[in-house]
Structures are given as structure tokens and as C-alpha cells.
Design an enzyme around this catalytic site. Structure first.
Site: not given
Ligand code: UD1
Length: 363
Positions: A205-207, A240, A283
Site C-alpha cells: 500500500i502506498h497510494r 511513503r 493499491d
């Protein structure tokens, strides 16, 4: 004008797309220069992929690093302009949808160089995604638009792109996957974490829309906690996401009973974890494609996807942050009644060859 082709890479998802392209350029004895913008710079976001995928050392490293979108894009443009003016390449190839893609396409086109965009035409129709802006603009100014799926061609036509610029060549990421599949199969990397084949979920997950606010990140944690009660998780954490988990002090909210947190990992290692997983929660754009190709069930934590073929034919389902969708689909996967997925047209390992064959004719 020199005969040299420029290939631009900048961020993690670019590297698996340039590797098969470079192989084909070499096979065809085409001269090229590899430009790494330095958008991603940590060892495990960049160099590890050069090592894993045997990508040659970049000829130029622009060392731009992180910054706001404006700062990062502008720095890439300034540095890239110096090189392109000096070398006058025969063409510039950009891939994907990151800031490096649009920055270099824009510089090249304003200096009248031809631009080829690999992975053109994908649209989420969500202009709050920075990548969507990058895709739209890059496609408008590219001379060769190489698409991965039919929906992309329709999107480009709707945006007024001339048909003779569009080439449906298939998915270059799948070329890379196929090249590395045997090695990944032999790794059994899950054993390193004492995981059991087919009985864990892989998470990435990083969006920004999922991790940049405390509200969205808390929702994701709630979902991970729910899944942990049903199946073991392994989660290689993007920088992130890690930064924001620390910034919002949320690490403590993540139950630690059934989850393994690790730093981002190399390509074959990740592929090995993917191959042997029961399901994927992500994501990412590329992982929707890789999981679909491998027919591994994948739940995508987004409201939309620019890769609709992964839903129509692949193993992907969009669940956003809807708990009900998560529960229903997770139950199906765990009870083996989830959709199985089908083969996807031209995702066959020959995309880079198709691209280079087309470019060779035009050069
Ligand atoms: C970028 C791409 C995205 C892609 C993703 C994959 C854009 C607009 N976004 O997002 O399309 O899916 O890469 O990884 O181009 N950082 C590090 N080390 C690194 C790289 C980044 O610590 O090697 C940190 C940066 O300091 C920054 C954060 O991670 O705070 C995000 O990096 P950034 O390049 O802005 O975007 P990504 O979220 O990685």
C-alpha cells in the site's frame, strides 16, 4: 542527430518495464543510453532492481530525489534538458506514469524529439491521482503510443489521438515477469519468513489517497487488522507509507499478531512471495496486472482502476475501503469460490520485441 535512443527510468515501477526493452535493443544492436532520473534513490527502491534485473548501470544519473511534484518534475526537466541538447538522440522512450515520465516527455517534445510512451492510454478517470495527470499529458505529446490492453486504445481515440500513432503491443511488465519466473519459483522466499505456501496474504500500500491522511491510513489499518484474524499477512512497506505511519503515530494501532512487516524487497523475491500467496491486497497498478497474469486473487484498495482488463478477465476486484466488499470477497477467496481468471490478449512475453520491431522501422 545521433542514432542513440534514450530510455528514461526514474521510479521503482519503471525498472521492470525498461529491463525487457533494453534486452531487445541489445538483440537488435540498437544503440541506447539509459537515463535514471533518481526519483527513487533508496537501495531497495532502485539499485536492487538494477542488480536483480541485470539492467546496465545508467549512463546518466540525474539525482533529483524527492520533493513536491513541482520541484521533482522541474528538477528532472532541467537536468534532462542539458543531456538531450548535448546528445540529440534519435528518440526518447518513456514508460509508465510517474513524474519522470511526463518531465522527460515534455522536455523532449519541446525540443522536437520523437517520444515513445510504453503503457499508453490507461485511464482511471480520477484526476486527483498524480499519475492520471502524468498519463494524460504524456499521451497527448507522444509520437508512438504502445498500449497494454484494448481499453487504452479506446481512451486514446476519445482524446483525439491519431490512430496511426497507437500500437496494441501487450504488457511489457509481463515480459519481465516471464523472464524471471523460473528463478522466482526456485526461491521459495516465503520460507525465509516461516510462511506456508498458499496460506498467507501479500500486502502493498502506498497510494497518496490511502496513506497521506490519518483518516485513510487508519481505515487501511482497520482492514489489515480484520484480515489478520483470518489469514497471516506479509507487508513490505513502501517509504511513503512508513513515513506516514510514523508521522501519524499509527504503528501501535496495527495489531501485530499475524502480520510480518518488512522493508521493500527485490523483484524475484517479491515475485516468489506473490506466486505462493493465497491472495494479494494492494493499491498498486502493476501488481493488479502481475497477479492477474498469475491468476492469484487480488483485492485492490482503490475506487477505480486504469487497468479494467484485470477485472474483466483477470483476478482483480476493486474493494476501495469498503469493509463489506472486503468481507464478501475475502470469504470467497478463503473458501476457494472466487473467480479464477482467464488469459489476457498479448500478455505473452513478446511485448518488448513488438515494440522494438515497430521502432526499428521508424528510425
Ligand atoms: C511514485 C510514483 C507512483 C508509483 C510509485 C511506486 C509519481 C507521481 N508517483 O510514488 O506512480 O506507483 O512511485 O513506488 O511519480 N522515498 C524514499 N526513498 C525512495 C523513494 C521515495 O524514502 O527511494 C520517499 C520520498 O522521500 C517521499 C515518498 O517516499 O516522501 C514518496 O516518494 P515519491 O517519489 O514522491 O512518490 P511515490 O509515492 O514513491
Amino acid at each position: 542527430m545521433s542514432k542513440k535512443i534514450f530510455i528514461v527510468g526514474g521510479a521503482r515501477p519503471n525498472f521492470m518495464k525498461i529491463a525487457p526493452l533494453i534486452d531487445q535493443l541489445k538483440i537488435n544492436n540498437l544503440e541506447f543510453k539509459l537515463i535514471h532520473t533518481g526519483q527513487h534513490y533508496d537501495y531497495n527502491m532502485s539499485k536492487i532492481f538494477f542488480d536483480n534485473l541485470e539492467i546496465p548501470e545508467p549512463d546518466e544519473f540525474l539525482n533529483v530525489g524527492s520533493g513536491s511534484h513541482a520541484v521533482q518534475t522541474a528538477k528532472i526537466m532541467i537536468e534532462f534538458e542539458k543531456i538531450i541538447k548535448k546528445e540529440s538522440p534519435s528518440m526518447v522512450i518513456v514508460v509508465g506514469d510517474v513524474n519522470s515520465t511526463i518531465a522527460c516527455a515534455l522536455v523532449a517534445k519541446k525540443l522536437f524529439f520523437d517520444v515513445a510512451h510504453v503503457e499508453a492510454g490507461l485511464r482511471s478517470f480520477d484526476r486527483r491521482m498524480p499519475e492520471e495527470i502524468n498519463r494524460l499529458l504524456t499521451d497527448q505529446i507522444s509520437d508512438f503510443l504502445f498500449t497494454t490492453e484494448k481499453s487504452a486504445e479506446i481512451n486514446l481515440k476519445n482524446e483525439g489521438i491519431q490512430l496511426n500513432k497507437i500500437f496494441f503491443v501487450g504488457n511489457i511488465m509481463i515480459d519481465n515477469l516471464i523472464i524471471n519466473l523460473e528463478q522466482a519459483k526456485s526461491l521459495d522466499y516465503y520460507q525465509k519468513y516461516n510462511l506456508k505456501k498458499g496460506s498467507y496474504a501479500l500486502v502493498t500500500i502506498h497510494r497518496p489517497s490511502n496513506v497521506d491522511t490519518i483518516t485513510s491510513l487508519s481505515k487501511i489499518i482497520e482492514m489489515l487488522n480484520y484480515i489478520q484474524d483470518k489469514i497471516k499477512l506479509i507487508f513490505p512497506i513502501h517509504p511513503r507509507t512508513k513515513k506516514n505511519l510514523i508521522k501519524y503515530n499509527l504503528i501501535g494501532d496495527l495489531k501485530k499478531v499475524n502480520i510480518i512487516l518488512v522493508d521493500p524487497i527485490g523483484y524475484q523475491q517479491f515475485l516468489s512471495l506473490l506466486l505462493n500467496s493465497k491472495l494479494v491486497l494492494t493499491d498498486s497498478g502493476g501488481i493488479q496486472e502481475e497477479s492477474s497474469y498469475l491468476k492469484i486473487p487480488i483485492l485492490t484498495l482503490r475506487e477505480n482502476t486504469e487497468r479494467p482488463i484485470t477485472i474483466e478477465k483477470g483476478t482483480n476486484t476493486l474493494i476501495g475501503t469498503d469493509f463489506n466488499k472486503l468481507k464478501v470477497n475475502l470469504d470467497k477467496i478463503l473458501s476457494n469460490s472466487y473467480k479464477k481468471g482467464q488469459d489476457i490478449e498479448k500478455w505473452d512475453g513478446n511485448t518488448a520485441k513488438r515494440i522494438v520491431d515497430i521502432l526499428k522501422e521508424k528510425l
